[in-house]
Design a protein around this motif. Sequence first.
Motif, mmCIF file in Angstrom:
data_model
loop_
_atom_site.group_PDB
_atom_site.id
_atom_site.type_symbol
_atom_site.label_atom_id
_atom_site.label_comp_id
_atom_site.label_asym_id
_atom_site.label_seq_id
_atom_site.Cartn_x
_atom_site.Cartn_y
_atom_site.Cartn_z
ATOM 1 N N ASN A 317 -60.072 -12.359 75.782
ATOM 2 C CA ASN A 317 -61.339 -13.086 75.695
ATOM 3 C C ASN A 317 -61.663 -13.945 76.922
ATOM 4 O O ASN A 317 -62.647 -14.672 76.932
ATOM 5 N N THR A 319 -60.175 -16.566 78.221
ATOM 6 C CA THR A 319 -59.939 -18.017 78.227
ATOM 7 C C THR A 319 -58.511 -18.410 78.612
ATOM 8 O O THR A 319 -58.189 -19.585 78.660
ATOM 9 N N GLU A 365 -51.591 -10.514 71.650
ATOM 10 C CA GLU A 365 -51.487 -11.720 72.471
ATOM 11 C C GLU A 365 -50.608 -12.799 71.817
ATOM 12 O O GLU A 365 -50.827 -13.986 71.999
ATOM 13 N N ARG A 399 -52.748 -21.006 69.251
ATOM 14 C CA ARG A 399 -53.917 -21.197 70.120
ATOM 15 C C ARG A 399 -53.625 -20.789 71.559
ATOM 16 O O ARG A 399 -54.441 -21.017 72.446
#
Length: 433
Positions: A317, A319, A365, A399
């Motif tokens: 994504n 980030t 991930e 996260r």
Amino acid sequence: MKQRHASVLACILCCCALAHGALTARRSLLGSGKNKNKTDTSATYVYAWAGPKNASLGGKDSIFVISLADGEYGKIVSVVPTPYSTLEPHHCRISSTRKYMGCSGLFAAFSGIPGALFFELSDPRTPKLVDPAKVDQPKHSAFADEFVATEDGGFLLTMMGTPTGGSPGRVAHYDKDLKLIGEYPDPVKFPQVEGLNPHGLGVSWVHKTMLTVDFFEPASSMAGRTLKLRSTVRLWNISDWTISETIDASMIKNVSGPMDAVAIAETGAYFFGGGNGYVYYLDGKGPKPHVPVVAWDGLDGNPNRTSFGCIMHPFRNGTRLLAAMFVRDQVQLLDTTNPQKLKLLDTLQLPKGAGGHAVRVSRDEKMGAVATYYLEQGARGQLHHEGDLTIRLFGLNDRATKFILRQPAKSLIDFKTVAKKQGPFRPHGIAIY
Ligand SMILES: *[C@@H]1O[C@H](CO)[C@@H](O)[C@H](O)[C@H]1NC(C)=O
Ligand SMILES: *[C@@H]1O[C@H](CO)[C@@H](O)[C@H](O)[C@H]1NC(C)=O
Ligand SMILES: *[C@@H]1O[C@H](CO)[C@@H](O)[C@H](O)[C@H]1NC(C)=O
Ligand SMILES: *[C@@H]1O[C@H](CO)[C@@H](O)[C@H](O)[C@H]1NC(C)=O
Ligand SMILES: *[C@@H]1O[C@H](CO)[C@@H](O)[C@H](O)[C@H]1NC(C)=O
Ligand SMILES: *[C@@H]1O[C@H](CO)[C@@H](O)[C@H](O)[C@H]1NC(C)=O
């Protein structure tokens, strides 16, 4: 045309949102479990592409299959040899269909053996080498380096030089059946391309652009020669596979020998390592000229800019980015939410002298692996960066802000001792199934 792009983009966004939702749900189910040792990942195997340090002991360039399953976590469960021992095993990539894995042999051309190898993955525990005699090798280029998976199940592969190690190299294109369909830019239309020695590559399929970075001319790395380090980065138009812009980045904090380039999700922008410890941001959209900017200093202000390379892995994504800084024996986990100003989230610190080179994360991930060998040319050449010949497995928290090492002893696979009689192996390429 515009509409089609918009719907492709909508689909990508939508699929991301769905996948993200499903992943969050699964994480919350598994994350609260009692077994804190279990890495919450759907990844099953790590493939390490390694060659024998001393081939006269009988070892072959091989895929080592490391299991991530409970009960055999960190164990090598199969070894798939090739007939070769002088490939200099380099990078690997699994196709988008997961049918094949491409693995490169950087110095195959020096021995007249194939440098673009493929393994069939229908049994992921035991990849099968596709008969190299049945795979077309690039004719105009050699010194196979880094793969990118194409959307249709094929591959793009950077070729750093000509068959004799000069310039220009090319980007080779294989289709989903491993047919070689091009070497770019087209050698007939563009026989000479000064200093084209591509190593890293990133692609934006939506924006139809590609970034390649020129590292060095392969033959110039041999002993007694002057190393021709490059400082150019190239933007391509992938509609016709031509170079649309050559950017000399030497003036931007002395970019020299940029090694790796990656796309930042489907934004049409890229990161590349400058060969000087800096990570650069380059937006490939809009009209020329495109100017790279420094986005991160991987050497934390150190005036000595020697870096010994940096291989990166971008998260889907856009980030997060992992950057392996060989000279600092580190993998850095970076927040790339603002791609022009990266922030350090966490560091995986390896022992002094370990190195840290190819780094990859799993499809979900949730975990990753780093190989510490870069390149040791011995008396034949000028590059001497052997690292500590290990593969290290790591986890990431929900996260992706921290590294997690749940079973430290089992997470370290030492290639100095994996094969007893054949001596140490040098692990370079990594792919995670
Ligand atoms: C979890 O890891 C610890 C430390 O490595 C070990 O002692 C323990 O046996 C492990 N537990 C399980 C369930 O694997
Ligand atoms: C490689 O192995 C052979 C056979 O055991 C040995 O004679 C030779 O010294 C070794 N070479 C190096 C560089 O270790
Ligand atoms: C890319 O190439 C295609 C085909 O030659 C061309 O139509 C298009 O205008 C090019 N795009 C850019 C941004 O130059
Ligand atoms: C730029 O980098 C090259 C290669 O690393 C080095 O030889 C040269 O001295 C550097 N130049 C400056 C101005 O730092
Ligand atoms: C710069 O760093 C490299 C890598 O650690 C080291 O080999 C070299 O000696 C250093 N140069 C100076 C001038 O300190
Ligand atoms: C981006 O991906 C990371 C790692 O998978 C995840 O933790 C993060 O929540 C994602 N961010 C967005 C905005 O989807």
